[in-house]
Design a protein around this motif. Structure first.
Motif, short mmCIF file in Angstrom:
data_model
loop_
_atom_site.label_atom_id
_atom_site.label_comp_id
_atom_site.label_asym_id
_atom_site.label_seq_id
_atom_site.Cartn_x
_atom_site.Cartn_y
_atom_site.Cartn_z
N VAL A 1 0.80 -0.92 0.19
CA VAL A 1 0.08 -0.10 -0.11
C VAL A 1 0.81 1.36 0.01
O VAL A 1 0.50 2.23 -0.78
N TYR B 1 -6.42 -6.62 -0.71
CA TYR B 1 -5.42 -6.07 -0.04
C TYR B 1 -5.72 -6.15 1.44
O TYR B 1 -4.83 -6.37 2.29
N ALA C 1 -7.89 0.42 -3.45
CA ALA C 1 -7.08 -0.87 -3.62
C ALA C 1 -7.65 -1.74 -4.58
O ALA C 1 -7.01 -2.20 -5.49
N MET D 1 -4.28 -3.31 -6.14
CA MET D 1 -3.10 -3.42 -4.89
C MET D 1 -3.23 -4.95 -4.80
O MET D 1 -3.98 -5.61 -4.26
#
Lengths: 193, 193, 193, 193, 193, 193
Positions: free
Chosen positions: C37, C85, C172, C177
């Motif tokens: 992240v 994520y 995300a 992500m």
């Protein structure tokens, strides 16, 4: 504004049956313009007559609900159905009938957050249930209305208005009915004396 | 108007940290009033700072989207989330930035029926997908943006604005954040010269 | 693993602004690796700063919720939003903070079936409502929290965490992500003494 | 762990019909513990027999799908149905059969983001449609499978597994079936040679 | 009628394993025709055996529910899943078992409006929850059954029938299983004495 | 059968306005019984008149749709709205007008599986979209109709029937309108010559 007000042909006033034209001229006389719903639905005069007869039977009658409350039901359920014409046009009428420039926008977005008394909040809970999940309606829903002082005839009024605009919202969404520009500002600016 | 603007205590300006107060006074200077979001979120100064830093990074930056387009994303996704504060407040800003008194109400109710070019319609399709079902986002969604001339950096802007207001709408709905009365009329009446 | 961690370019550490790089190096020092992240969001340093300032204001603060409870809110709402994520990364942190190798998987799939006390179940009921239908939140929801001993400041914490991860989940999902492989096993195997 | 594994009485092994006990002892021999689904469903021996006969007919057969792919269908659809037992238990089996410690958590949260080839992604698209909206299934769905090289018999396998776990998920959710603690770590740590 | 009864090949009776053929001939003997579910599922004899063993264990057993009540659960949940085969075929069986020519159509469309006692209405509330949202099932749902005099074994029966037809509906929707024409009229016309 | 046909008082025929009574007697003359919708809605004569004027304008007119097709739209959309009265009553009329004893039950449960040509399937796709998500209707939906040979006037007919029964279904669900027992068997048994 030259944007089309309907996917369908919009009839000339002079080509319309006498009674339909008379109705349209009367509303123009009163409002200063012809709300597009009249012109769009005039494409089918027989349906036009039934539509407005139904509308007037529900919206112009006497009864336990004020005219502002009737319009409030229209605005809340039309917001839920994402009907641009009905939110904009009846939002204008609601502002005028309630003499309140803020309430229509509040009710259109989220009636639970509107500045309305609990009586009207319960009325709209019921109307939304008719609009969105009428198959689960039961005695408990009517009881909730009664606890706020609504009679069963009032319940019919609320349900019938929500049901009628279920029809109206679908026709407006289908035809791509465009709200008149005039509606957007109506009832927002206090008239000077 | 004496209706509460939040479920939570609203701090006095003088009790706030210097930087928070300065930010609020600056917006008051510019707008003529303090939008309630500043007062409601000032209850938690540290979150306030992060919130507005994020907001400004997305809404005030240069880039492929106009400022009106950014506000359009806010209004459409906030309508879908039934967030009264954001629809009313950002609707006002949208009217002003787009110099268009009608578009905010149209986009708030149903952006598919709004008077906007297909570029903006596709932009809002994408923003709504981020707002409502981001788990299904895929390459095809980005391709649709590219076909309208949006760069991938523009896509990030659209997604990030929709994502930031996912946060913002939830905080406004949770706190019962009340839109200032001033917003309702802003940008509706053309200024006289 | 050579799978991409983002649809967007991932900056080199050395190309980043000093404060952003310092923040990333600090987390690497502490965790032994850089959670993706940080790298994915570093593509936009200004948004990066606001994001982590907000995150820390909510997740690192003192207050009525334990740190494990804060992570539990993240895992439950991220599961509902199907954010890979956040479920994987914060599931790891939850296992560690709760010193419980099972609870994260339970909460991610269905918090109603998790081995948690009713206080935490009610906390998650509230968080899910913020995440999924904040427009219907009302006094009754706050009352339910109070009956479990939560203060109104705790309610703000719960709501704000659910709201912040509404943003985070969407970013995300949008960027694609990818969770670091390290997260999957963290907190599952008791450390030997 | 002394938490109950079912809302219903769990029979003693010795009280069970011979064939049911034999089946349970065989799985215990193979796995080292008795998965709770066997004990919970043994409350009704006749249903137990049909359940596992069906299960084995679908999960142990030869055919176009690998055993890992069969488990992948279970994990994805059980995640959508929020069935804790099936996600945790079959997640373990999936990790082992796929020799991949990450894929189960990925598929459980959002199969669209999992590290799987497009063949498996299309397989799961189809399985999810069976699980969640089988009434709209049509020729186009089968065509999509064929384009990935699946035969119509493979399609039956995918559909039947998704359908069988529609049953299984509901029984697990109804009985409050608790996953054994052993499942959580299985297949996560590579075996040393 | 020459319309196909399945997307898949329908086996000749003579090509089927002895036990499967015997089962089919027995039902033909009893009913006067072969319900298509037998022919369609015979494409996979092993699954056929498990399917009907499960079916009989739930539908033919003694217990607190009448056979008509069991069929009522099938019709209501199959209506919710839009499974044509199960609504038409089990609607016929329900009419016969309940000796009531109206109740099947009522329950298929909206069980809340059917002419059934509150005991059966609560039974169907529970069955629908199993069918449509089993992940939220909790103690309160079982309490509601107990208040109507249902035992916990009855609750298992209701849940297991709803769960089994979750499987059955999906297989029927997937295979395009066609109801036999005979079912439509069965149980509608009182037999003359 | 003495079960109530409405939550509201049902007027005596003799107490009704002349035109309303005449209309009811005419339908009784034609059908051999009075369909309950006439008695239930006669509670409000003015709305009764508009309702049936609208109904007749849509259902009795000439045009590109056959009368059976019009009833098919009613049955499919009323099934989606879980309106018992409309499914049962118009199912009867559909069987008679289509001279087909099976099609009504098929369309009520899942029109995608009904024995109807693709023209009617596309017609019902469009009608369902009007009934359930009119806010997303766009040019592509009209194009799909045109490809099947429907004119835009036919599209209006389809949309208007779906919209009118959106109203009708809600009123029937609200009033608890009970279908007459006569409807269930009508059109199911071929008349002997």
């Amino acid at each position: 504004m030259s944007l089309p007000i309907s996917r369908f042909p919009v009839p000339e006033l002079k080509s319309l049956p006498e009674d339909v034209r008379a109705r349209i001229l009367a509303v123009q006389e009163k409002s200063g313009f012809i709300p597009n719903v009249f012109l769009v639905l005039a494409h089918r005069p027989e349906e036009f007559r039934a539509f407005f007869a139904y509308h007037d039977a529900l919206m112009e009658k006497e009864g336990g609900l004020t005219k502002a409350e009737r319009e409030m039901i229209v605005v809340a359920t039309s917001g839920a159905n994402q009907c641009q014409y009905c939110v904009v046009a009846h939002g204008a009428i609601l502002r005028i009938r309630a003499k309140n420039p803020l309430v229509a926008d509040q009710v259109a977005v989220n009636y639970r957050k509107a500045d309305i008394p609990s009586r009207q909040r319960v009325m709209l809970d019921f109307a939304m249930r008719v609009a969105l999940e009428s198959h689960v309606l039961g005695d408990a829903d009517l009881e909730a209305l009664r606890r706020q002082g609504f009679t069963d005839e009032d319940a019919w009024d609320i349900a019938a208005i929500a049901a009628f605009f279920a029809l109206s919202n679908r026709m407006a969404n289908f035809t791509g009915m465009r709200p008149n520009d005039e509606f957007y500002l109506m009832g927002r600016v206090p008239k000077e004396k």
